[in-house]
Design a protein around this motif. Structure first.
Motif, PDB file in Angstrom:
ATOM      1  N   ARG A 203     -15.647  35.292  31.966  1.00 20.94           N
ATOM      2  CA  ARG A 203     -15.415  34.164  31.238  1.00 20.94           C
ATOM      3  C   ARG A 203     -14.533  33.990  30.044  1.00 20.94           C
ATOM      4  N   GLU A 204     -14.362  32.810  29.883  1.00 21.34           N
ATOM      5  CA  GLU A 204     -13.194  32.718  28.559  1.00 21.34           C
ATOM      6  C   GLU A 204     -13.923  32.779  27.266  1.00 21.34           C
ATOM      7  N   MET A 208     -18.031  25.499  24.681  1.00 23.98           N
ATOM      8  CA  MET A 208     -17.921  23.927  24.699  1.00 23.98           C
ATOM      9  C   MET A 208     -18.276  23.378  25.948  1.00 23.98           C
ATOM     10  N   GLU A 209     -18.731  22.247  26.249  1.00 22.17           N
ATOM     11  CA  GLU A 209     -19.340  21.652  27.062  1.00 22.17           C
ATOM     12  C   GLU A 209     -18.528  21.869  28.612  1.00 22.17           C
ATOM     13  N   PRO A 210     -17.135  21.777  28.856  1.00 21.55           N
ATOM     14  CA  PRO A 210     -16.621  21.846  30.067  1.00 21.55           C
ATOM     15  C   PRO A 210     -16.817  23.455  30.611  1.00 21.55           C
ATOM     16  N   TYR A 211     -16.847  24.276  29.579  1.00 18.27           N
ATOM     17  CA  TYR A 211     -17.227  25.709  30.216  1.00 18.27           C
ATOM     18  C   TYR A 211     -18.549  25.883  30.295  1.00 18.27           C
ATOM     19  N   SER A 260     -10.266  31.034  34.235  1.00 18.15           N
ATOM     20  CA  SER A 260      -9.220  30.685  34.229  1.00 18.15           C
ATOM     21  C   SER A 260      -8.123  31.555  35.092  1.00 18.15           C
ATOM     22  N   VAL A 261      -7.059  30.892  35.256  1.00 13.96           N
ATOM     23  CA  VAL A 261      -5.878  31.565  35.775  1.00 13.96           C
ATOM     24  C   VAL A 261      -5.494  32.834  34.942  1.00 13.96           C
ATOM     25  N   ARG A 262      -5.603  32.706  33.534  1.00 11.11           N
ATOM     26  CA  ARG A 262      -5.051  33.863  32.881  1.00 11.11           C
ATOM     27  C   ARG A 262      -5.972  35.016  33.354  1.00 11.11           C
ATOM     28  N   LEU A 263      -7.361  34.980  33.486  1.00 12.54           N
ATOM     29  CA  LEU A 263      -8.364  35.684  33.603  1.00 12.54           C
ATOM     30  C   LEU A 263      -8.174  36.555  35.107  1.00 12.54           C
ATOM     31  N   ALA A 264      -7.723  35.438  35.960  1.00  9.53           N
ATOM     32  CA  ALA A 264      -7.606  35.961  37.307  1.00  9.53           C
ATOM     33  C   ALA A 264      -6.434  36.686  37.357  1.00  9.53           C
ATOM     34  N   GLU A 265      -5.137  36.587  36.774  1.00  5.93           N
ATOM     35  CA  GLU A 265      -4.152  37.179  36.716  1.00  5.93           C
ATOM     36  C   GLU A 265      -4.256  38.706  36.011  1.00  5.93           C
ATOM     37  N   ARG A 289      -7.161  24.534  37.894  1.00  4.23           N
ATOM     38  CA  ARG A 289      -6.155  24.405  38.906  1.00  4.23           C
ATOM     39  C   ARG A 289      -5.112  25.530  38.233  1.00  4.23           C
ATOM     40  N   ALA A 290      -4.390  26.157  39.331  1.00  2.91           N
ATOM     41  CA  ALA A 290      -3.383  26.959  38.947  1.00  2.91           C
ATOM     42  C   ALA A 290      -1.964  26.295  38.695  1.00  2.91           C
ATOM     43  N   PRO A 291      -1.037  26.851  37.712  1.00  9.49           N
ATOM     44  CA  PRO A 291       0.269  25.912  37.714  1.00  9.49           C
ATOM     45  C   PRO A 291       0.800  25.937  38.464  1.00  9.49           C
ATOM     46  N   ALA A 292       1.993  25.398  38.694  1.00 10.46           N
ATOM     47  CA  ALA A 292       3.015  25.033  39.714  1.00 10.46           C
ATOM     48  C   ALA A 292       3.543  26.087  40.409  1.00 10.46           C
TER      49      ALA A 292
END
Length: 347
Positions: A203-204, A208-211, A260-265, A289-292
Motif C-alpha cells: 500500500r501507499e 483517503m477514500e479512494p485508497y 500503484s505502478v510506483r510500488l509495482a516497479e 492504470r499504468a502510464p503509456a
C-alpha cells in the motif's frame, strides 16, 4: 425530532430552535467552520438532523437567481492539477468535461485563482464569497479537497458535483465515484482463478477514500474466497518491507496486489535483486492504470476518466434543469486490463 409542515422556507433561526443551539453555532456548522470554533460533534449532529428535517437550504434568493441560466459551467480544483502533459492524472477528466460541455452548448469557466488556503490549497470562498457563483454550477476535483467548503456549498444549495468519493459529515454531496472497491475484488478473483492462494498487499502512504475503497475491496475478496494474506501492507503498513520480500523470495507468497505502478516497479526491482521474476515466480497486479510507456505490461484496472468527465457534465446539467432535485452519487465501473504480470500457479 418530529416532522412538521411549514408555510415558508426555513431559516437558520428555525434550525437553531429545533436543534437547541445558538444561531451562530448553526452558521459555523453549515459554513464548515465547526472544527475551528470547537463545536462538539454531538452539537454538529443535532444541527445536521435539524437541517435535514426542516429541508433547510441557505441563500434561497441566490438559488432563485441561479434559475436565470447563462450556460456557464465551472471547473474548480483544490490544488494545481491542470495538466502540463497528456500523462497528467487529471488530463482525461478535463478532456471529458470539455467534450461534453461543448456538445451540450455550455461554455467552461476554469477557476484557477479563487484564493489560497494556509496549506497552499485553493479555496472556493474568498472573504466569505462563493466565486463559483459566476457559473450556473461547477464540477470540483482534486486530492486536497476542503470538506468544510463542500459542506458549505451543499447547505447553500449551490449546484455542484465532486469527482471522486469524499466523506462529508452531515452532507450528502453529489459525486461521481470510480468503483475501486469492486475492481479490487475482481483483480483478487482473477488471481485466485489462476490458482493463487497466498497473497500479499503493498500500500501507499495516503489515507483517503479512494485508497480506502481499494483496500476494502481487496480485503473483502480475500475473506470471501478463503485466501491467506499476512503481509505488512494488509495489516496497515505502507511501502515495501525488505524482510517481508525475503519471505516472498522464499515462496511465502505467490501473488501480490500493489496500489500503484510506483510500488509495482519497485517490487520488480527488489524481487529481481533476490533472484525472483514477475510473473515466473510471483504474480503482481496493480490497482491503478499504468502510464503509456508501460501500457499492456501490468495487469491492472482502468479509471474511465473521459467517461467520468462526461458523466459529471450530464449529472450537473440534470441538477440545473431541476434545482429542487439534488442528484445522488454515481458509481462508475473500472474495467480490468490484462497484462503480462499474472501467471497460473499450482499449489
Amino acid at each position: 425530532m418530529t416532522g412538521r409542515r411549514r408555510d415558508k422556507a426555513p431559516n437558520q433561526a428555525d434550525v437553531a430552535r429545533l436543534a437547541g443551539v445558538s444561531q451562530s453555532a448553526v452558521s459555523r456548522v453549515i459554513s464548515g467552520n465547526a472544527a475551528t470554533a470547537r463545536i462538539p460533534e454531538e452539537t454538529r449532529q443535532r444541527v445536521f438532523e435539524a437541517v435535514r428535517e426542516l429541508g433547510y437550504v441557505a441563500n434561497p434568493a441566490a438559488r432563485a437567481m441561479r434559475k436565470k441560466r447563462n450556460n456557464l459551467l465551472g471547473v474548480h480544483t483544490f490544488e494545481r492539477v491542470f495538466p502540463r502533459a497528456h500523462e497528467d492524472f487529471y488530463f482525461e477528466f478535463l478532456l471529458g468535461i470539455e467534450e461534453r460541455a461543448e456538445e451540450t452548448g455550455f461554455d467552461l469557466v476554469l477557476f484557477t485563482s479563487t484564493g489560497s488556503g494556509n496549506d497552499g490549497g485553493r479555496k472556493v470562498y474568498r472573504n466569505g464569497t462563493n466565486r463559483l457563483n459566476l457559473a450556473d454550477g461547477s464540477i470540483l476535483l482534486g486530492v486536497s479537497t476542503d470538506r468544510g467548503e463542500l459542506a458549505r456549498l451543499w447547505y447553500e444549495g449551490y449546484p455542484f458535483l465532486h469527482i471522486g468519493r469524499r466523506e462529508v459529515p452531515g452532507a450528502e454531496i453529489p459525486q461521481i465515484i470510480p468503483d475501486y472497491r469492486s475492481a479490487s475484488g475482481q483483480i483478487v478473483q482473477r488471481l485466485a482463478e489462476h490458482g493463487h492462494r497466498r497473497f500479499g498487499y503493498v500500500r501507499e502512504w495516503m489515507e483517503m477514500e479512494p485508497y480506502e475503497d481499494r483496500r476494502a475491496g481487496y480485503a473483502e475478496a480475500v475473506q470471501r474466497l478463503g485466501l491467506t494474506d499476512t503481509s505488512p501492507g494488509f495489516h496497515g503498513t505502507p511501502d515495501i518491507e525488505g524482510s517481508w520480500l525475503d519471505e516472498v523470495a522464499r515462496g511465502a507468497v505467490t501473488a501480490i496486489v500493489a496500489e500503484s505502478v510506483r510500488l509495482a516497479e519497485s517490487l520488480r526491482e527488489q524481487l529481481g535483486a533476490r533472484g525472483r521474476k514477475i510473473p515466473d515466480d510471483v504474480s503482481v497486479a496493480v490497482l491503478e492504470r499504468a502510464p503509456a510507456d508501460l501500457s499492456g505490461q501490468w495487469d491492472s484496472l482502468v479509471i474511465p476518466r473521459i467517461e467520468i468527465g462526461r458523466l459529471a457534465v450530464d449529472r450537473l446539467q440534470a441538477t440545473l434543469d431541476d434545482p429542487e432535485q439534488r442528484t445522488g452519487s454515481l458509481l462508475v465501473p473500472c474495467p480490468l486490463i490484462r497484462g503480462t504480470t499474472i501467471a497460473a500457479v499450482s499449489e
